[in-house]
Write a protein that holds these residues in place. Structure first.
Motif, PDB file in Angstrom:
ATOM      1  N   THR A  71      22.803 -48.062  14.340  1.00 52.52           N
ATOM      2  CA  THR A  71      23.328 -47.543  15.605  1.00 52.52           C
ATOM      3  C   THR A  71      24.187 -48.587  16.295  1.00 52.52           C
ATOM      4  N   ASP A 110      24.658 -38.861  16.766  1.00 49.30           N
ATOM      5  CA  ASP A 110      26.009 -38.488  17.194  1.00 49.30           C
ATOM      6  C   ASP A 110      26.558 -37.342  16.350  1.00 49.30           C
ATOM      7  N   ASN A 162      26.908 -43.463  15.250  1.00 48.08           N
ATOM      8  CA  ASN A 162      26.419 -43.909  13.934  1.00 48.08           C
ATOM      9  C   ASN A 162      27.408 -44.905  13.365  1.00 48.08           C
ATOM     10  N   SER A 214      23.920 -49.964   7.743  1.00 46.96           N
ATOM     11  CA  SER A 214      24.039 -48.782   8.596  1.00 46.96           C
ATOM     12  C   SER A 214      22.992 -48.799   9.696  1.00 46.96           C
ATOM     13  N   THR A 219      21.868 -38.100  11.681  1.00 49.55           N
ATOM     14  CA  THR A 219      20.840 -39.028  12.149  1.00 49.55           C
ATOM     15  C   THR A 219      21.027 -40.375  11.463  1.00 49.55           C
ATOM     16  N   SER A 220      21.204 -41.417  12.261  1.00 50.10           N
ATOM     17  CA  SER A 220      21.430 -42.752  11.703  1.00 50.10           C
ATOM     18  C   SER A 220      20.108 -43.363  11.250  1.00 50.10           C
ATOM     19  N   ARG A 242      17.229 -44.279  16.840  1.00 52.91           N
ATOM     20  CA  ARG A 242      18.254 -43.671  16.004  1.00 52.91           C
ATOM     21  C   ARG A 242      19.336 -43.059  16.881  1.00 52.91           C
ATOM     22  N   CYS A 243      20.532 -42.916  16.319  1.00 58.60           N
ATOM     23  CA  CYS A 243      21.606 -42.198  16.986  1.00 58.60           C
ATOM     24  C   CYS A 243      21.830 -40.887  16.241  1.00 58.60           C
ATOM     25  N   CYS A 287      31.068 -41.302  12.289  1.00 57.45           N
ATOM     26  CA  CYS A 287      31.402 -39.938  12.681  1.00 57.45           C
ATOM     27  C   CYS A 287      32.864 -39.810  13.107  1.00 57.45           C
TER      28      CYS A 287
END
Length: 316
Positions: free
Chosen positions: A207, A280, A310, A205, A283-284, A277-278, A255
């Protein structure tokens, strides 16, 4: 400068690796959990725009007519009505239900790299190093955009990372919105990855971002072959397995509930320097794990003006 990607070599590498490792040459189908709305994307140039119809010459030189959805939006340095797009604009169009234009991005570009030089007082001229595949690039931050850019890029000075989204107008790349918050460290001081990669972990996992590279597919930060032009001194802050050029990479938009397998067409050594981090939807984890072409990114449900989603990746 953009370096063309070797289509034939990538396809041949994929077929050879699949045969050698006993894997299917065709990518797996997305799981039932990836049941997001059916999306597609078209790229090309605007031939005509009316309140109800976009006429586009696609990248294959064919004319396409797309109905503009009542809720459709467009962006060209800022929101713009779809029927106001100038003739000749380079566009990426997200479509639904076949030929219905849902969102249009015009003359988009992403400026990602290491700051080399900054000049000017009002409009700023910035030279960045985009890595071995993109080379050096000179961009302009218009005065009206400098406040927005500097809020998220406070260290606009040589040695620090830069990432912005904007448009190309009259041959000049204009940075108009920040794509991310600037990492606080210098580009040469990427944080170390976790001490170990779990061998049983089938998905990683992090971004997913997009870039200007023209080929359909992805740039991946950890390529094992020395002939890909990667900067072997850069190790991403996310522990990723080594893969090879031509491998099929499974990418899932967490997402947007969409997934696809895309070919690895280049090394993402610049993406490896960003330990961000993303946000979207949630939080990734830290780290950019894949850099998609704009077309691949949109087909997976990404919004080009947001710049990330993410994601989970794994071997396709």
């Amino acid at each position: 400068m953009r370096v063309p990607m070797p289509h034939a070599r990538v396809e041949r590498r994929h077929l050879l690796s699949a045969a050698a490792l006993g894997r299917a040459a065709q990518p797996p189908r997305p799981a039932e959990e990836d049941d997001g709305p059916a999306l597609d994307a078209v790229s090309g140039r605007i031939l005509d725009a009316t309140p109800h119809l976009l006429i586009v010459e696609n990248d294959d030189g064919q004319e396409e007519r797309l109905v503009i959805a009542p809720w459709a939006t467009a962006w060209r340095g800022g929101p713009i009505p779809p029927d106001s797009l100038p003739t000749g604009s380079r566009v990426i169009i997200r479509t639904r239900a076949g030929r219905v234009a849902d969102c249009v991005w015009a003359d988009m570009t992403r400026m990602t790299g290491i700051v080399l030089d900054v000049r000017g007082r009002r409009d700023l001229t910035v030279e960045i190093d985009g890595g071995p595949h993109r080379g050096r690039r000179t961009i302009v931050i218009p005065y009206r955009s400098t406040g927005r850019i500097r809020v998220r890029h406070p260290k606009l000075e040589p040695g620090y990372l830069f990432d912005a989204i904007g448009t190309v107008q009259d041959g000049t790349a204009l940075a108009q919105v920040p794509a991310t918050s600037q990492p606080p460290y210098r580009a040469s001081a990427v944080p170390a990855p976790p001490p170990a990669f779990g061998g049983t972990q089938t998905r990683v996992s992090g971004t997913a971002v997009w870039s200007d590279h023209a080929d359909h597919g992805a740039a991946y930060p950890m390529l094992e072959s020395s002939d890909t032009g990667c900067d072997q001194g850069v190790v991403p802050c996310t522990r990723l397995p080594f893969l090879s050029l031509g491998s099929m990479l499974f990418v899932r938009n967490v997402c947007g509930r969409r997934a696809a397998s895309v070919p690895i067409v280049a090394c993402g050594c610049m993406a490896a320097r960003f330990c961000d981090r993303c946000v979207d939807c949630e939080t990734s984890p830290r780290g950019r794990i894949v850099e998609l072409s704009a077309l691949s990114y949109v087909r997976l449900g990404g919004d080009l003006t947001k710049g990330c989603f993410n994601a989970q990746v794994g071997l396709g």
